[in-house]
Write a protein that holds these residues in place. Structure first.
Motif, PDB file in Angstrom:
ATOM      1  N   ASN A 290      34.973  45.696  34.783  1.00  0.00           N
ATOM      2  CA  ASN A 290      35.439  44.678  35.728  1.00  0.00           C
ATOM      3  C   ASN A 290      35.061  45.041  37.158  1.00  0.00           C
ATOM      4  OD1 ASN A 290      37.556  43.653  37.735  1.00  0.00           O
ATOM      5  ND2 ASN A 290      38.007  42.363  35.971  1.00  0.00           N
ATOM      6  N   ALA A 291      35.309  46.307  37.548  1.00  0.00           N
ATOM      7  CA  ALA A 291      34.988  46.723  38.923  1.00  0.00           C
ATOM      8  C   ALA A 291      33.498  46.587  39.203  1.00  0.00           C
ATOM      9  CB  ALA A 291      35.452  48.152  39.163  1.00  0.00           C
ATOM     10  N   MET A 292      32.665  46.909  38.214  1.00  0.00           N
ATOM     11  CA  MET A 292      31.215  46.812  38.419  1.00  0.00           C
ATOM     12  C   MET A 292      30.790  45.343  38.521  1.00  0.00           C
ATOM     13  SD  MET A 292      29.930  49.936  35.987  1.00  0.00           S
ATOM     14  CE  MET A 292      28.463  50.387  36.898  1.00  0.00           C
ATOM     15  N   VAL A 293      31.395  44.491  37.709  1.00  0.00           N
ATOM     16  CA  VAL A 293      31.054  43.067  37.783  1.00  0.00           C
ATOM     17  C   VAL A 293      31.556  42.475  39.115  1.00  0.00           C
ATOM     18  CG1 VAL A 293      31.315  40.812  36.681  1.00  0.00           C
ATOM     19  CG2 VAL A 293      31.004  42.864  35.274  1.00  0.00           C
ATOM     20  N   GLN A 294      32.717  42.953  39.596  1.00  0.00           N
ATOM     21  CA  GLN A 294      33.176  42.511  40.919  1.00  0.00           C
ATOM     22  C   GLN A 294      32.137  42.861  41.985  1.00  0.00           C
ATOM     23  OE1 GLN A 294      35.472  40.517  41.559  1.00  0.00           O
ATOM     24  NE2 GLN A 294      37.203  40.764  40.161  1.00  0.00           N
ATOM     25  N   ASP A 295      31.561  44.065  41.880  1.00  0.00           N
ATOM     26  CA  ASP A 295      30.509  44.438  42.836  1.00  0.00           C
ATOM     27  C   ASP A 295      29.300  43.506  42.707  1.00  0.00           C
ATOM     28  OD1 ASP A 295      31.633  46.457  44.338  1.00  0.00           O
ATOM     29  OD2 ASP A 295      30.719  48.104  43.217  1.00  0.00           O
ATOM     30  N   VAL A 296      28.931  43.178  41.474  1.00  0.00           N
ATOM     31  CA  VAL A 296      27.805  42.255  41.253  1.00  0.00           C
ATOM     32  C   VAL A 296      28.109  40.907  41.918  1.00  0.00           C
ATOM     33  CG1 VAL A 296      26.513  40.949  39.515  1.00  0.00           C
ATOM     34  CG2 VAL A 296      27.050  43.378  39.111  1.00  0.00           C
ATOM     35  N   LEU A 297      29.343  40.421  41.727  1.00  0.00           N
ATOM     36  CA  LEU A 297      29.719  39.125  42.306  1.00  0.00           C
ATOM     37  C   LEU A 297      29.821  39.192  43.823  1.00  0.00           C
ATOM     38  CD1 LEU A 297      32.358  37.919  39.694  1.00  0.00           C
ATOM     39  CD2 LEU A 297      30.062  36.995  40.082  1.00  0.00           C
ATOM     40  N   ASP A 298      30.347  40.313  44.348  1.00  0.00           N
ATOM     41  CA  ASP A 298      30.377  40.477  45.807  1.00  0.00           C
ATOM     42  C   ASP A 298      28.957  40.426  46.367  1.00  0.00           C
ATOM     43  OD1 ASP A 298      33.099  40.669  46.094  1.00  0.00           O
ATOM     44  OD2 ASP A 298      33.155  42.828  46.399  1.00  0.00           O
ATOM     45  N   PHE A 299      28.039  41.101  45.680  1.00  0.00           N
ATOM     46  CA  PHE A 299      26.642  41.089  46.129  1.00  0.00           C
ATOM     47  C   PHE A 299      26.094  39.666  46.081  1.00  0.00           C
ATOM     48  CE2 PHE A 299      22.078  41.288  45.332  1.00  0.00           C
ATOM     49  CZ  PHE A 299      21.663  42.072  46.399  1.00  0.00           C
ATOM     50  N   ALA A 300      26.369  38.966  44.996  1.00  0.00           N
ATOM     51  CA  ALA A 300      25.900  37.582  44.870  1.00  0.00           C
ATOM     52  C   ALA A 300      26.485  36.701  45.980  1.00  0.00           C
ATOM     53  CB  ALA A 300      26.266  37.021  43.497  1.00  0.00           C
ATOM     54  N   ALA A 301      27.726  37.036  46.422  1.00  0.00           N
ATOM     55  CA  ALA A 301      28.377  36.246  47.475  1.00  0.00           C
ATOM     56  C   ALA A 301      27.965  36.691  48.875  1.00  0.00           C
ATOM     57  CB  ALA A 301      29.893  36.347  47.332  1.00  0.00           C
ATOM     58  N   GLY A 302      27.083  37.674  48.944  1.00  0.00           N
ATOM     59  CA  GLY A 302      26.561  38.045  50.259  1.00  0.00           C
ATOM     60  C   GLY A 302      27.102  39.328  50.850  1.00  0.00           C
ATOM     61  N   ARG A 303      27.979  40.033  50.139  1.00  0.00           N
ATOM     62  CA  ARG A 303      28.474  41.300  50.690  1.00  0.00           C
ATOM     63  C   ARG A 303      27.362  42.341  50.625  1.00  0.00           C
ATOM     64  NH1 ARG A 303      32.130  46.052  49.942  1.00  0.00           N
ATOM     65  NH2 ARG A 303      31.990  45.956  47.688  1.00  0.00           N
TER      66      ARG A 303
END
Lengths: 376, 376
Positions: A290-303
């Motif tokens: 979950n934490a790794m996918v959150q990072d993937v999604l944060d990256f996709a959202a521009g973080r």
């Protein structure tokens, strides 16, 4: 967005499963695996097919260990691909090198899963730092040792018995030293301090695990109103910082003392927001995934987290000063003997306390030590 | 980015101070205040100067209360300006109306500070929901009542004495009913449920405060291994949800039982990440100001939370079923009397338990009730 996963073990499968079952906007296009484990058409054992594929924006490293993880991460960053990793050992060892390469290539390094599993710890520290200075952090960062201590307390069991059960349950490795000697917490402390204090924290600081903790120690400390938890901690003050990993005799009515089983509880204190604590599963396929996918999604959202460790803090061991309690047959110079044969040294630095313990261990290898902070 | 602050009381000044002292990229261009309090050239008492100013992207509402806050928020959203607010009463009352206007105008409503002060609670729920379903939440959401119960336990003091001191310290209002009757927690529970379950949660659910809690109740429950905490909670299962606010007899070794002073501890459980807990200052000028400034920065970084409450969940009170303990001179049908004169009702819904309490209060206005969840 297309990503690649490196390694299809427990965590890699967790990431793959979460993305494939729950997200439409991300595609696991390639998976790196060993030549004899290519069970899926996305899989390859040739890393150049991933690092050379311009359609892949991001690589999720789920291999663990230092090599080849270190080389693969550097290659991905050099190719301008961002990297998500839960690999605390490789980040702690090469954080500065990774961060420099990421800045040079315009790629990002996302490390949420490297500390505290599913707990949003790294992202919360970074969020706090948009406004505040983080002035200290501490916490239970290793689920295996928390499980061991909790079971010893609740069942009145011996260290060795509980460790054996933890190994059978898969909570502890066959070689448990990374957990019980504090190496895992050391890596997480390096990463936490680097992010919290914006400093390239290196590995030269006191680290003590719980290998010599006994049932009798827990009973004796309980009579003082304390439990024992293995904590990583760091403090920053007036241009300096200090970090340590050691058992801490925490008040029985603290939240830390009451963290059950293999959970983590991590805390930071920042200028305007004050003390924030975060609790959750510190490991496991789904929380870490979950934490790794959150990072993937944060990256996709521009973080785009970027680390430059520009704070220029000096290391000052006197910032971590506390009373310490020892249980040892060895002489401890200047110690006050209290009930239960415990020896208390007042106002020692974590570094001095570690030196005292090492001397004691030379003559009494069963010696145990814990910080004994004064109550607020 | 230019913003306006509505109201320059404690929280408004906190937001102004944090932005002015710590952020370069945000400017507090206008402040709405009463005509006799215009002490600063940014201040105006004419809201049309703010809502009609196209250079202002975002309005930070720090007035509190239902009106004119409700009207001002609607006007700002209708003008396409996003709104940050810590005003739990107005969000709980008008969440659906605000969310609809925000979607229509392409503006955003950011409400982090409305629950849990400086704790990143709303943002963490939203982050979890990118991957997971949130299946339940519960927590200590009101610092005043936690301060009262904690002081009663630690000092053996009476409710009235501690309440008076809390009022002197500024922790409790002159009219304390919003805190001690659970209204504040009710508002925070409505907001949490709406965000966690994607449902327009309305106000028709059981709410019980701690007004009748006595020292003797705490002593009697301690003998059962329990402490008392006022919790807001919600659960979602198979197309239905339920929420409640009530005192809960929590195990003495739970983290909740050990939350000191006026701190908050809020928990959610989600599909893959599991249980996450968040602890911090639930109120105060700087923590609340920090949460509002975090919302401002999230907005500046492109976060655009949008609520459409599209989950279509039914309300099913049986989802919140527990044992309940009563201390009352009134008869309680079907109750089992246990040690200390306490009466236990097995397996009641929160709604039925509230009805039993209301009947008991009619003949014995000192009656007290707490949920008594079975230990895991």
């Amino acid at each position: 967005m297309k990503i690649a996963i490196l390694g299809h073990g427990t965590v890699g499968r967790g990431v793959d499963e979460i993305i494939t079952n729950r997200l439409e906007e991300v595609e696991v296009a390639r998976i790196l695996e060993l030549p004899d484990r290519l069970t899926d058409e996305r899989m390859t054992s040739d890393y150049s097919q991933i690092v050379g594929d311009p359609s892949i924006d991001l690589v999720v490293e789920c291999m663990g260990g230092l090599e080849p993880a270190h080389t693969f991460i550097m290659d991905a960053l050099a190719a301008g691909k961002s990297v998500v990793t839960s690999n605390k050992a490789v980040v702690a060892a090469y954080f500065e090198e990774f961060a420099r390469q990421a800045r040079t290539s315009g790629a990002s390094l996302l490390i949420e899963a490297s500390v505290g599993g599913g707990i949003p710890w790294i992202a919360s520290i970074e969020k706090a730092r948009r406004i505040d200075e983080v002035i200290s952090f501490y916490g239970i960062m290793n689920g295996t040792t928390n499980y061991i201590v909790d079971a010893m307390v609740k069942e009145g069991a011996d260290f060795e018995d509980v460790l054996r059960r933890a190994q059978e349950l898969g909570y502890a490795e066959r070689d448990p030293s990374a957990d019980i000697d504090g190496i895992d917490v050391k890596n997480k402390t390096i990463i936490s301090a680097s992010v919290a204090f914006d400093v390239a924290c290196t590995s030269d600081f006191p680290v003590t695990g719980i290998r010599t903790l006994t049932k009798a120690d827990l009973d004796a400390l309980r009579k003082l109103g304390r439990g024992v938890k293995l904590l990583g901690r760091g403090v920053m003050e007036k241009g300096s910082y200090a970090v340590a990993v050691e058992p801490v005799a925490v008040p029985l009515d603290s939240l830390e003392a009451n963290v059950p089983s293999n959970f983590n509880l991590v805390t930071f204190d920042a200028t305007t927001v004050g003390e924030l604590k975060f609790y959750g599963q510190g490991a496991g396929m789904l929380p870490t995934g979950n934490a790794m996918v959150q990072d993937v999604l944060d990256f996709a959202a521009g973080r785009r987290p970027s680390y430059d460790f520009s704070s220029d803090l000096a290391y000052d061991p006197t910032l971590l000063t506390s009373d310490y309690v020892f249980r040892t047959k060895a002489d401890v110079a200047g110690a006050l003997e209290i009930e239960g044969g415990l020896k208390v040294v007042r106002g020692a630095t974590a570094q001095d306390a570690r030196a005292i313990l090492e001397t004691a261990l030379a003559s009494d290898p069963t010696s145990f030590m814990a910080a004994l902070p004064q109550e607020d």
